[in-house]
Scaffold this motif. Sequence first.
Motif, mmCIF file in Angstrom:
data_model
loop_
_atom_site.group_PDB
_atom_site.id
_atom_site.type_symbol
_atom_site.label_atom_id
_atom_site.label_comp_id
_atom_site.label_asym_id
_atom_site.label_seq_id
_atom_site.Cartn_x
_atom_site.Cartn_y
_atom_site.Cartn_z
ATOM 1 N N VAL A 26 0.861 -1.186 0.000
ATOM 2 C CA VAL A 26 0.000 0.000 0.000
ATOM 3 C C VAL A 26 0.895 1.233 0.000
ATOM 4 C CG1 VAL A 26 -1.853 -1.176 1.239
ATOM 5 C CG2 VAL A 26 -0.118 0.109 2.515
ATOM 6 N N TYR A 27 0.309 2.384 -0.293
ATOM 7 C CA TYR A 27 1.088 3.613 -0.246
ATOM 8 C C TYR A 27 1.530 3.880 1.186
ATOM 9 C CZ TYR A 27 0.001 4.682 -5.067
ATOM 10 O OH TYR A 27 -0.079 4.641 -6.438
ATOM 11 N N ILE A 28 2.823 4.156 1.351
ATOM 12 C CA ILE A 28 3.348 4.233 2.706
ATOM 13 C C ILE A 28 2.967 5.519 3.419
ATOM 14 C CG2 ILE A 28 5.209 2.598 2.325
ATOM 15 C CD1 ILE A 28 7.124 4.879 1.979
ATOM 16 N N TYR A 29 2.370 6.486 2.714
ATOM 17 C CA TYR A 29 1.867 7.649 3.446
ATOM 18 C C TYR A 29 0.708 7.244 4.357
ATOM 19 C CZ TYR A 29 -1.875 7.889 -0.113
ATOM 20 O OH TYR A 29 -2.926 7.623 -0.938
ATOM 21 N N SER A 30 0.187 6.019 4.143
ATOM 22 C CA SER A 30 -0.894 5.499 4.982
ATOM 23 C C SER A 30 -0.421 5.203 6.405
ATOM 24 C CB SER A 30 -1.454 4.208 4.386
ATOM 25 O OG SER A 30 -1.897 4.404 3.065
ATOM 26 N N PHE A 31 0.876 4.984 6.533
ATOM 27 C CA PHE A 31 1.409 4.573 7.821
ATOM 28 C C PHE A 31 1.762 5.772 8.688
ATOM 29 C CE2 PHE A 31 1.390 0.303 6.665
ATOM 30 C CZ PHE A 31 2.049 0.094 5.462
ATOM 31 N N TYR A 32 1.466 5.670 9.955
ATOM 32 C CA TYR A 32 1.876 6.697 10.901
ATOM 33 C C TYR A 32 3.381 6.597 11.141
ATOM 34 C CZ TYR A 32 3.006 8.604 15.462
ATOM 35 O OH TYR A 32 3.628 9.263 16.484
ATOM 36 N N CYS A 33 3.888 5.375 11.245
ATOM 37 C CA CYS A 33 5.279 5.160 11.651
ATOM 38 C C CYS A 33 5.841 3.935 10.967
ATOM 39 C CB CYS A 33 5.343 4.979 13.172
ATOM 40 S SG CYS A 33 6.993 4.728 13.866
ATOM 41 N N MET A 34 7.084 4.035 10.505
ATOM 42 C CA MET A 34 7.799 2.881 9.967
ATOM 43 C C MET A 34 9.179 2.824 10.611
ATOM 44 S SD MET A 34 6.739 2.787 5.947
ATOM 45 C CE MET A 34 7.038 1.015 5.795
ATOM 46 N N THR A 35 9.596 1.626 10.913
ATOM 47 C CA THR A 35 10.870 1.433 11.602
ATOM 48 C C THR A 35 11.615 0.239 11.033
ATOM 49 O OG1 THR A 35 10.135 2.452 13.667
ATOM 50 C CG2 THR A 35 11.879 0.818 13.860
ATOM 51 N N TRP A 36 12.926 0.366 10.988
ATOM 52 C CA TRP A 36 13.798 -0.779 10.691
ATOM 53 C C TRP A 36 14.275 -1.355 12.018
ATOM 54 C CZ3 TRP A 36 14.626 -3.084 6.128
ATOM 55 C CH2 TRP A 36 14.333 -2.377 4.949
ATOM 56 N N PHE A 37 14.101 -2.662 12.157
ATOM 57 C CA PHE A 37 14.611 -3.399 13.303
ATOM 58 C C PHE A 37 15.728 -4.328 12.815
ATOM 59 C CE2 PHE A 37 11.708 -2.823 16.918
ATOM 60 C CZ PHE A 37 10.658 -2.162 16.317
ATOM 61 N N ARG A 38 16.576 -4.728 13.746
ATOM 62 C CA ARG A 38 17.501 -5.811 13.436
ATOM 63 C C ARG A 38 17.499 -6.790 14.605
ATOM 64 N NH1 ARG A 38 23.098 -2.407 13.652
ATOM 65 N NH2 ARG A 38 23.262 -2.149 15.914
ATOM 66 N N HIS A 39 17.783 -8.023 14.247
ATOM 67 C CA HIS A 39 17.821 -9.089 15.229
ATOM 68 C C HIS A 39 19.118 -9.846 15.019
ATOM 69 C CE1 HIS A 39 15.430 -12.447 17.448
ATOM 70 N NE2 HIS A 39 16.423 -11.938 18.155
ATOM 71 N N ALA A 40 20.035 -9.640 15.956
ATOM 72 C CA ALA A 40 21.323 -10.318 15.891
ATOM 73 C C ALA A 40 21.269 -11.583 16.731
ATOM 74 C CB ALA A 40 22.420 -9.388 16.397
ATOM 75 N N PRO A 41 22.060 -12.583 16.376
ATOM 76 C CA PRO A 41 22.073 -13.837 17.136
ATOM 77 C C PRO A 41 22.389 -13.592 18.602
ATOM 78 C CG PRO A 41 23.280 -14.090 15.090
ATOM 79 C CD PRO A 41 22.960 -12.633 15.220
ATOM 80 N N GLY A 42 21.551 -14.135 19.472
ATOM 81 C CA GLY A 42 21.792 -14.008 20.890
ATOM 82 C C GLY A 42 21.435 -12.668 21.492
ATOM 83 N N LYS A 43 20.826 -11.798 20.691
ATOM 84 C CA LYS A 43 20.474 -10.464 21.188
ATOM 85 C C LYS A 43 18.987 -10.200 21.011
ATOM 86 C CE LYS A 43 24.965 -8.301 20.320
ATOM 87 N NZ LYS A 43 25.662 -7.156 19.690
ATOM 88 N N GLU A 44 18.517 -9.192 21.727
ATOM 89 C CA GLU A 44 17.131 -8.762 21.563
ATOM 90 C C GLU A 44 16.968 -8.041 20.229
ATOM 91 O OE1 GLU A 44 15.577 -10.129 25.146
ATOM 92 O OE2 GLU A 44 14.461 -8.780 23.840
ATOM 93 N N ARG A 45 15.764 -8.126 19.695
ATOM 94 C CA ARG A 45 15.454 -7.348 18.501
ATOM 95 C C ARG A 45 15.488 -5.871 18.873
ATOM 96 N NH1 ARG A 45 10.248 -9.318 15.385
ATOM 97 N NH2 ARG A 45 9.883 -9.940 17.547
ATOM 98 N N GLU A 46 16.104 -5.043 18.057
ATOM 99 C CA GLU A 46 16.224 -3.626 18.389
ATOM 100 C C GLU A 46 15.903 -2.762 17.184
ATOM 101 O OE1 GLU A 46 20.203 -2.295 19.232
ATOM 102 O OE2 GLU A 46 21.095 -3.642 17.751
ATOM 103 N N GLY A 47 15.288 -1.630 17.465
ATOM 104 C CA GLY A 47 15.032 -0.670 16.411
ATOM 105 C C GLY A 47 16.304 0.092 16.077
ATOM 106 N N VAL A 48 16.555 0.317 14.788
ATOM 107 C CA VAL A 48 17.753 1.046 14.392
ATOM 108 C C VAL A 48 17.441 2.349 13.658
ATOM 109 C CG1 VAL A 48 19.229 -1.000 14.324
ATOM 110 C CG2 VAL A 48 18.016 -0.288 12.251
#
Length: 126
Positions: A26-48
């Motif tokens: 869908v058109y992304i202007y529809s979204f209030y918020c977008m975030t990139w997360f990463r999940h490294a081995p043995g670590k918590e998922r974190e927003g970057v």
Amino acid sequence: QVQLVESGGGSVQAGGSLRLSCAASVYIYSFYCMTWFRHAPGKEREGVASIDRRGRTTYPDSVKGRFTISKDSAKTLYLQMNSLKPEDTGVYYCAARFGDADICSYFNSYTFFNSWGQGTQVTVSS
């Protein structure tokens, strides 16, 4: 059902660059918020990196000055990653939220978001 599809991951040496893309159904202007997360081995998922509907961005100190989140006027979210480090290794996901909220930030919990992509692997070797 909104679909988000990430691409652009890969293997790179430390100091290199990658550009990730997240294609939305869908058109992304529809979204209030977008975030990139990463999940490294043995670590918590974190927003970057996060970006709100108005284009305001936030980053944690660990990536500030190296990562840049942006979006086009249609259906794609980007993450430009420069000066990559081995600790940047992980699976990178894009996430999106439709409904308005008080704040859009990299520290929003993953439960804040309505839609997730499947992820793309980024591996940085020393």
